[in-house]
Write an enzyme that holds these catalytic residues in place. Structure first.
Site, PDB file in Angstrom:
ATOM      1  N   PRO A 188       0.649  -1.233  -0.275  1.00  0.00           N
ATOM      2  CA  PRO A 188      -0.192  -0.320   0.085  1.00  0.00           C
ATOM      3  C   PRO A 188       0.723   1.065   0.021  1.00  0.00           C
ATOM      4  O   PRO A 188       1.918   1.562   0.721  1.00  0.00           O
ATOM      5  CB  PRO A 188      -0.749  -0.189   1.476  1.00  0.00           C
ATOM      6  CG  PRO A 188      -0.386  -1.043   2.028  1.00  0.00           C
ATOM      7  CD  PRO A 188       0.361  -2.082   1.420  1.00  0.00           C
ATOM      8  N   GLU A 189       0.889   1.945  -0.973  1.00  0.00           N
ATOM      9  CA  GLU A 189       0.761   3.340  -0.901  1.00  0.00           C
ATOM     10  C   GLU A 189       0.233   4.829  -0.644  1.00  0.00           C
ATOM     11  O   GLU A 189      -0.586   4.046  -0.006  1.00  0.00           O
ATOM     12  CB  GLU A 189       1.571   3.613  -2.378  1.00  0.00           C
ATOM     13  CG  GLU A 189       2.364   2.349  -2.686  1.00  0.00           C
ATOM     14  CD  GLU A 189       2.833   2.547  -4.790  1.00  0.00           C
ATOM     15  OE1 GLU A 189       3.142   3.930  -5.062  1.00  0.00           O
ATOM     16  OE2 GLU A 189       3.372   1.820  -5.020  1.00  0.00           O
ATOM     17  N   ARG A 211       2.195 -11.545   4.919  1.00  0.00           N
ATOM     18  CA  ARG A 211       4.022 -11.065   5.379  1.00  0.00           C
ATOM     19  C   ARG A 211       4.250 -11.655   6.522  1.00  0.00           C
ATOM     20  O   ARG A 211       5.404 -11.226   7.211  1.00  0.00           O
ATOM     21  CB  ARG A 211       4.304 -10.240   3.950  1.00  0.00           C
ATOM     22  CG  ARG A 211       3.516 -11.397   2.632  1.00  0.00           C
ATOM     23  CD  ARG A 211       5.106 -12.092   2.145  1.00  0.00           C
ATOM     24  NE  ARG A 211       6.300 -11.681   2.355  1.00  0.00           N
ATOM     25  CZ  ARG A 211       6.984 -11.262   1.183  1.00  0.00           C
ATOM     26  NH1 ARG A 211       5.988 -10.190   0.007  1.00  0.00           N
ATOM     27  NH2 ARG A 211       8.010 -10.771   1.257  1.00  0.00           N
ATOM     28  N   ARG A 267      20.025  16.033  -3.701  1.00  0.00           N
ATOM     29  CA  ARG A 267      19.808  14.937  -4.262  1.00  0.00           C
ATOM     30  C   ARG A 267      20.390  14.637  -5.271  1.00  0.00           C
ATOM     31  O   ARG A 267      19.954  13.664  -6.008  1.00  0.00           O
ATOM     32  CB  ARG A 267      18.721  13.919  -3.617  1.00  0.00           C
ATOM     33  CG  ARG A 267      18.528  14.434  -2.228  1.00  0.00           C
ATOM     34  CD  ARG A 267      18.828  14.219  -1.277  1.00  0.00           C
ATOM     35  NE  ARG A 267      18.953  12.236  -1.392  1.00  0.00           N
ATOM     36  CZ  ARG A 267      18.741  11.744  -0.635  1.00  0.00           C
ATOM     37  NH1 ARG A 267      16.884  11.853  -0.308  1.00  0.00           N
ATOM     38  NH2 ARG A 267      18.740  10.462  -0.732  1.00  0.00           N
TER      39      ARG A 267
END
Ligand SMILES: [Zn+2]
Length: 292
Positions: free
Chosen positions: A2-3, A112, A168
């Site tokens: 899930p995001e 999981r 970055r």
């Protein structure tokens, strides 16, 4: 996994379903769910607490409890929070249950078993959901994992993104967007979809993006995340919302998991590759490696 849009969907549903309910019991069926706190101690801190609200931070679901504590749930790979009546048929792979005094409950289902729960002092979490102190963040692992900016917040501006890409600059853009310490909540699906929409090749270095590309990427991130929320998230394997229903975003993928299918924009076959250990999907015509 899930995001942001999936977790946002769950948090919004639970806000409507459990706000105002009082926790009557907490049961753990998986010893590591609440580690390092023993389930018995965990339960003692939850029982008799009223849920005052539910919100999302990064990929975490936060239950605000009366008295100021916050129950933090990290769904990780396969976690689900299912709202059920206590009499409802049992679910498989339930690792924990938050039972309310009115015989409804939230079942934490997790195939999981990477999902975790923690209880933190609400004062350690800012109103915007950021962990306040470094000490607090260290003490509570799940919070520390998502200290990045919220991409749907007002603070996430084109200018912020431009500065971030500059800072970055040596990172590949695809990998950078997945780092929750920079921007919170973006996983592989929305990363691939946003880069396709912005017409940026996933291996481009962040520092090589032009101002126009950074602006397109900013728009694309917001656009794909909002679309994901509108469609109730993306269900490929495990994701279900709090009512146990699948999302619809998977029907709208433009490139993710679309290898060899025609690019919806130009017709060229979508290419699958592996980058930073993750499957990546892009259009070789719309998203070129060359810096414009
Ligand atoms: Zn294309």
């Amino acid at each position: 996994m899930p995001e942001l849009p999936e977790v946002e969907t769950i948090a919004r549903q639970l806000r409507g379903l459990v706000t105002g309910r009082v926790i009557g019991a907490f049961r753990s069926h998986w010893g590591r769910l609440t580690e390092p706190v023993p389930p018995r101690h965990f339960a003692r801190r939850l029982v008799d607490r009223r849920i005052e609200g539910v919100r999302r931070r990064g990929k975490l679901v936060l239950f605000d409890l009366d008295g100021g504590d916050v129950l933090v749930v990290s769904l990780r790979m396969t976690g689900q929070l299912l709202f059920r009546e206590a009499e409802a048929p049992p679910d498989l792979r339930v690792r924990g249950v938050i039972a309310f005094t009115d015989r409804s409950e939230v079942r934490f289902v997790d195939t999981r078993k990477f999902g975790r729960m923690a209880i933190v002092d609400g004062r350690e979490i800012g109103a915007d959901g950021t962990a306040r102190s470094a000490a607090g963040a260290r003490a509570h692992g799940p919070l520390h994992a998502t200290s990045g900016i919220e991409p749907l917040s007002r603070a996430f501006t084109t200018r912020w993104l431009g500065d971030f890409l500059h800072r970055r600059g040596r990172s590949a853009i695809k990998v950078l967007l997945l780092d929750p310490r920079g921007i919170a909540g973006i996983g592989n699906i929305y990363d691939c979809e946003a880069l396709w929409r912005a017409r940026i090749h996933p291996t481009r270095l962040a520092g090589s993006l032009t101002t126009a590309e950074a602006a397109r990427l900013h728009e694309a991130i917001g656009w794909v995340l909002r679309k994901g929320i509108r469609l109730g998230g993306a269900s490929r394997r495990d994701y279900l919302d709090a009512r146990g229903r699948a999302g619809r975003m998977q029907r709208e993928f433009q490139v993710y998991a679309q290898a060899d299918r025609p690019c919806p924009r130009c017709g060229r076959a979508i290419v699958r590759s592996v980058q930073g250990g993750r499957a990546t999907f892009h259009c070789p015509r719309c998203q070129t490696v060359r810096v414009p």
